[in-house]
Write a protein that holds these residues in place. Structure first.
Motif, PDB file in Angstrom:
ATOM      1  N   VAL A 108       0.834  -1.204   0.000  1.00 44.95           N
ATOM      2  CA  VAL A 108       0.000   0.000   0.000  1.00 44.95           C
ATOM      3  C   VAL A 108       0.864   1.248   0.000  1.00 44.95           C
ATOM      4  O   VAL A 108       0.617   2.203  -0.744  1.00 44.95           O
ATOM      5  N   LEU A 109       1.904   1.250   0.833  1.00 43.63           N
ATOM      6  CA  LEU A 109       2.760   2.427   0.936  1.00 43.63           C
ATOM      7  C   LEU A 109       3.516   2.701  -0.368  1.00 43.63           C
ATOM      8  O   LEU A 109       3.653   3.858  -0.782  1.00 43.63           O
ATOM      9  N   ILE A 110       4.019   1.658  -1.009  1.00 46.36           N
ATOM     10  CA  ILE A 110       4.761   1.852  -2.264  1.00 46.36           C
ATOM     11  C   ILE A 110       3.846   2.390  -3.359  1.00 46.36           C
ATOM     12  O   ILE A 110       4.216   3.311  -4.100  1.00 46.36           O
ATOM     13  N   GLU A 111       2.651   1.830  -3.437  1.00 42.37           N
ATOM     14  CA  GLU A 111       1.713   2.316  -4.448  1.00 42.37           C
ATOM     15  C   GLU A 111       1.298   3.758  -4.178  1.00 42.37           C
ATOM     16  O   GLU A 111       0.844   4.469  -5.075  1.00 42.37           O
ATOM     17  N   GLY A 112       1.484   4.206  -2.954  1.00 41.45           N
ATOM     18  CA  GLY A 112       1.167   5.586  -2.609  1.00 41.45           C
ATOM     19  C   GLY A 112       2.000   6.600  -3.366  1.00 41.45           C
ATOM     20  O   GLY A 112       1.604   7.765  -3.500  1.00 41.45           O
ATOM     21  N   PHE A 113       3.180   6.194  -3.876  1.00 42.08           N
ATOM     22  CA  PHE A 113       3.995   7.110  -4.667  1.00 42.08           C
ATOM     23  C   PHE A 113       3.276   7.563  -5.937  1.00 42.08           C
ATOM     24  O   PHE A 113       3.641   8.577  -6.543  1.00 42.08           O
ATOM     25  N   GLU A 114       2.274   6.815  -6.353  1.00 39.17           N
ATOM     26  CA  GLU A 114       1.541   7.152  -7.563  1.00 39.17           C
ATOM     27  C   GLU A 114       0.392   8.113  -7.300  1.00 39.17           C
ATOM     28  O   GLU A 114      -0.292   8.549  -8.227  1.00 39.17           O
ATOM     29  N   ASN A 115       0.168   8.450  -6.029  1.00 43.17           N
ATOM     30  CA  ASN A 115      -0.891   9.389  -5.649  1.00 43.17           C
ATOM     31  C   ASN A 115      -0.248  10.722  -5.289  1.00 43.17           C
ATOM     32  O   ASN A 115       0.403  10.854  -4.258  1.00 43.17           O
ATOM     33  N   THR A 116      -0.441  11.713  -6.135  1.00 43.18           N
ATOM     34  CA  THR A 116       0.235  12.998  -5.947  1.00 43.18           C
ATOM     35  C   THR A 116      -0.040  13.614  -4.589  1.00 43.18           C
ATOM     36  O   THR A 116       0.853  14.197  -3.962  1.00 43.18           O
ATOM     37  N   ASP A 117      -1.270  13.503  -4.098  1.00 41.46           N
ATOM     38  CA  ASP A 117      -1.631  14.129  -2.828  1.00 41.46           C
ATOM     39  C   ASP A 117      -1.054  13.411  -1.613  1.00 41.46           C
ATOM     40  O   ASP A 117      -0.877  14.013  -0.562  1.00 41.46           O
ATOM     41  N   LEU A 118      -0.769  12.133  -1.759  1.00 45.39           N
ATOM     42  CA  LEU A 118      -0.366  11.325  -0.607  1.00 45.39           C
ATOM     43  C   LEU A 118       1.070  10.831  -0.671  1.00 45.39           C
ATOM     44  O   LEU A 118       1.584  10.294   0.305  1.00 45.39           O
ATOM     45  N   ALA A 119       1.720  10.991  -1.815  1.00 44.71           N
ATOM     46  CA  ALA A 119       3.028  10.363  -2.042  1.00 44.71           C
ATOM     47  C   ALA A 119       4.054  10.712  -0.967  1.00 44.71           C
ATOM     48  O   ALA A 119       4.778   9.834  -0.477  1.00 44.71           O
ATOM     49  N   LEU A 120       4.141  11.973  -0.581  1.00 43.63           N
ATOM     50  CA  LEU A 120       5.166  12.378   0.383  1.00 43.63           C
ATOM     51  C   LEU A 120       4.893  11.800   1.767  1.00 43.63           C
ATOM     52  O   LEU A 120       5.821  11.459   2.504  1.00 43.63           O
ATOM     53  N   HIS A 121       3.617  11.679   2.129  1.00 47.77           N
ATOM     54  CA  HIS A 121       3.272  11.089   3.430  1.00 47.77           C
ATOM     55  C   HIS A 121       3.575   9.587   3.441  1.00 47.77           C
ATOM     56  O   HIS A 121       4.206   9.073   4.369  1.00 47.77           O
ATOM     57  N   TYR A 122       3.130   8.893   2.390  1.00 47.54           N
ATOM     58  CA  TYR A 122       3.397   7.463   2.311  1.00 47.54           C
ATOM     59  C   TYR A 122       4.895   7.196   2.185  1.00 47.54           C
ATOM     60  O   TYR A 122       5.418   6.231   2.749  1.00 47.54           O
ATOM     61  N   GLY A 123       5.587   8.043   1.435  1.00 53.53           N
ATOM     62  CA  GLY A 123       7.030   7.864   1.269  1.00 53.53           C
ATOM     63  C   GLY A 123       7.776   7.989   2.581  1.00 53.53           C
ATOM     64  O   GLY A 123       8.685   7.205   2.880  1.00 53.53           O
ATOM     65  N   ALA A 124       7.396   8.974   3.392  1.00 50.38           N
ATOM     66  CA  ALA A 124       8.048   9.158   4.695  1.00 50.38           C
ATOM     67  C   ALA A 124       7.787   7.965   5.605  1.00 50.38           C
ATOM     68  O   ALA A 124       8.687   7.488   6.309  1.00 50.38           O
ATOM     69  N   MET A 125       6.547   7.463   5.596  1.00 49.43           N
ATOM     70  CA  MET A 125       6.234   6.270   6.396  1.00 49.43           C
ATOM     71  C   MET A 125       7.040   5.066   5.911  1.00 49.43           C
ATOM     72  O   MET A 125       7.592   4.308   6.718  1.00 49.43           O
ATOM     73  N   PHE A 126       7.096   4.909   4.596  1.00 45.26           N
ATOM     74  CA  PHE A 126       7.791   3.764   4.015  1.00 45.26           C
ATOM     75  C   PHE A 126       9.267   3.765   4.391  1.00 45.26           C
ATOM     76  O   PHE A 126       9.827   2.724   4.760  1.00 45.26           O
ATOM     77  N   ARG A 127       9.919   4.929   4.320  1.00 45.98           N
ATOM     78  CA  ARG A 127      11.346   5.015   4.658  1.00 45.98           C
ATOM     79  C   ARG A 127      11.591   4.610   6.105  1.00 45.98           C
ATOM     80  O   ARG A 127      12.609   3.983   6.416  1.00 45.98           O
ATOM     81  N   GLU A 128      10.685   4.993   6.987  1.00 48.46           N
ATOM     82  CA  GLU A 128      10.855   4.605   8.384  1.00 48.46           C
ATOM     83  C   GLU A 128      10.630   3.107   8.577  1.00 48.46           C
ATOM     84  O   GLU A 128      11.298   2.468   9.391  1.00 48.46           O
TER      85      GLU A 128
END
Length: 407
Positions: free
Chosen positions: A197-217
């Protein structure tokens, strides 16, 4: 006699005011209780003891309830209570429980407050530092059930500020220890599909930065990073890094770097098992990208990967490829000094290889004069003795090469 009776009754009435009123103790001694003051107190008392509709005295149970309410305040929520209540509110946000719009807005506002309160517990605030015991309680309850899953799936329903708070909460929880153990790691090991779910979030412009930060952690945990590297998801980063949105592309690049540098043994195993397709894609999609920033970030990361001792076997194979050498020589000719400098740090590995294949030697010999001239003029913006020493060694090695017969 009549006057004395009235004075005694007046005294009893005044006594009632003092007993029933909430009187401040500050400045009470020697205070002048004038008639207007007594009348004001009587009015306040009357409002507490009489019905607003009839003016008649209210039921004594109401008075008792008022006293009890003043004496006993509601018990503060524990961190565990806070998480449990937040989990229930996520169900409203998720739509699992249907509500009228007005009621749903109230629940969403309460959810935002709860997430902000969790953030305050974990990070502290301007008035207090975080308390270890409270953080441990919150963390334990958070991972006891699927609160993280609910948070991730409900993120699109939250407003921007609450998304930011939620992202910080998730990030902090990855580092919280309970009894010297990172329980977030155990939870994620049992719920690795959340990374999908988090990786696919990179494809959502509004959510990408939030999901990306969670994913990195989350990939701070080795078991999570291993899952991602061994999945098809890792290939998506070659595209995410080149997304037209600069912020999302930069975030994807930072995540890709974290994935390929944090866990040394896991990365070495991945590269050894996948080096053929991985470096073919890396070269064509990143190092030969038409985007300057993509090329600059990619050549810097390539140097970090190959110069890491844990990847020595992979590095030896990489610098034995004539195709890889051709790409590096082209990067040395870039107009950007930053790219040239980073390309040199990889190029020197081809030259320093003591077991250079014959075709590598012959390419270096055929381009010797151009290489020597180009490298002689290459200087970093700041004086760097280590760089100059490496460059001198490379120049000597290239100058001493003799052509070799191909087998």
């Amino acid at each position: 006699m009549e006057g004395e009776r009235k004075m005694r009754e007046g005294g009893r009435e005044e006594g009632k005011v003092k007993i029933g009123s909430c009187v401040s103790t500050r400045g009470g001694a020697g205070r002048d209780h004038s008639a207007p003051s007594r009348r004001l107190s009587s009015q306040h008392l009357s409002g507490s003891l009489t019905s607003s509709a009839t003016g008649e005295p209210s039921d004594q149970s109401d008075l008792g309830g008022a006293k009890m309410k003043g004496l006993f305040k509601s018990k503060p929520r524990t961190p565990s209570d806070l998480v449990r209540q937040t989990r229930d509110l996520f169900l409203y946000a998720h739509g699992s429980i249907s509500l009228p719009d007005s009621k749903r807005d109230e629940k969403m506002a309460e959810l935002s407050r709860n997430i902000r309160d969790m953030k305050s517990i974990l990070y502290g605030n301007s008035e207090a530092e975080p308390v270890a015991e409270a953080c441990a309680q919150l963390t334990q309850e958070f991972f006891r059930e699927d609160t993280l899953r609910l948070l991730i799936t409900c993120l699109p329903k939250l407003n921007l500020e609450t998304r930011k708070d939620a992202t910080q909460v998730v990030a902090n929880l990855q580092r919280q220890q309970v009894n010297s153990k990172l329980i977030a790691s155990d939870y994620l090991e049992a719920n690795l599909d959340l990374m999908d779910v988090l990786i696919e979030g990179f494809e959502n412009t509004d959510l990408a930065l939030h999901y990306g930060a969670m994913f990195r952690e989350c990939i701070r945990h080795q078991i999570v990073a291993k899952y991602v590297l061994e999945s098809e998801h890792v290939k998506k980063f070659f595209d995410y890094i080149q997304l037209p949105n600069f912020d999302i592309a930069a975030d994807a690049a930072a995540t890709f770097k974290e994935l390929l540098t944090r866990h040394k043994s896991t990365v070495a195993e991945f590269l050894t098992n996948n080096e053929d397709w991985f470096f073919a894609d890396y070269n064509s999609k990143l190092l030969e990208s038409s985007n300057y920033i993509t090329r600059r970030q990619a050549i810097k990361l390539l140097g970090d990967i190959l110069l890491d001792r844990s990847n020595s076997a992979v590095m030896t194979k990489y610098v034995s490829s004539r195709d890889n050498l051709r790409i590096l020589m082209n990067l040395l000719r870039e107009s950007s000094k930053s790219i040239q400098i980073e390309a040199f740090h990889v190029f020197k590995l081809f030259v320093a290889n003591q077991k250079k294949p014959a075709d590598i030697v012959n390419i270096l010999v055929a381009n010797r004069s151009k290489l020597l001239r180009l490298l002689a003029d290459l200087k970093p913006d700041k004086e760097d003795e280590r760089f100059e020493a490496d460059k001198s060694q490379v120049l000597r090695e290239i100058a001493a090469l003799e052509p070799q017969d191909l087998a």
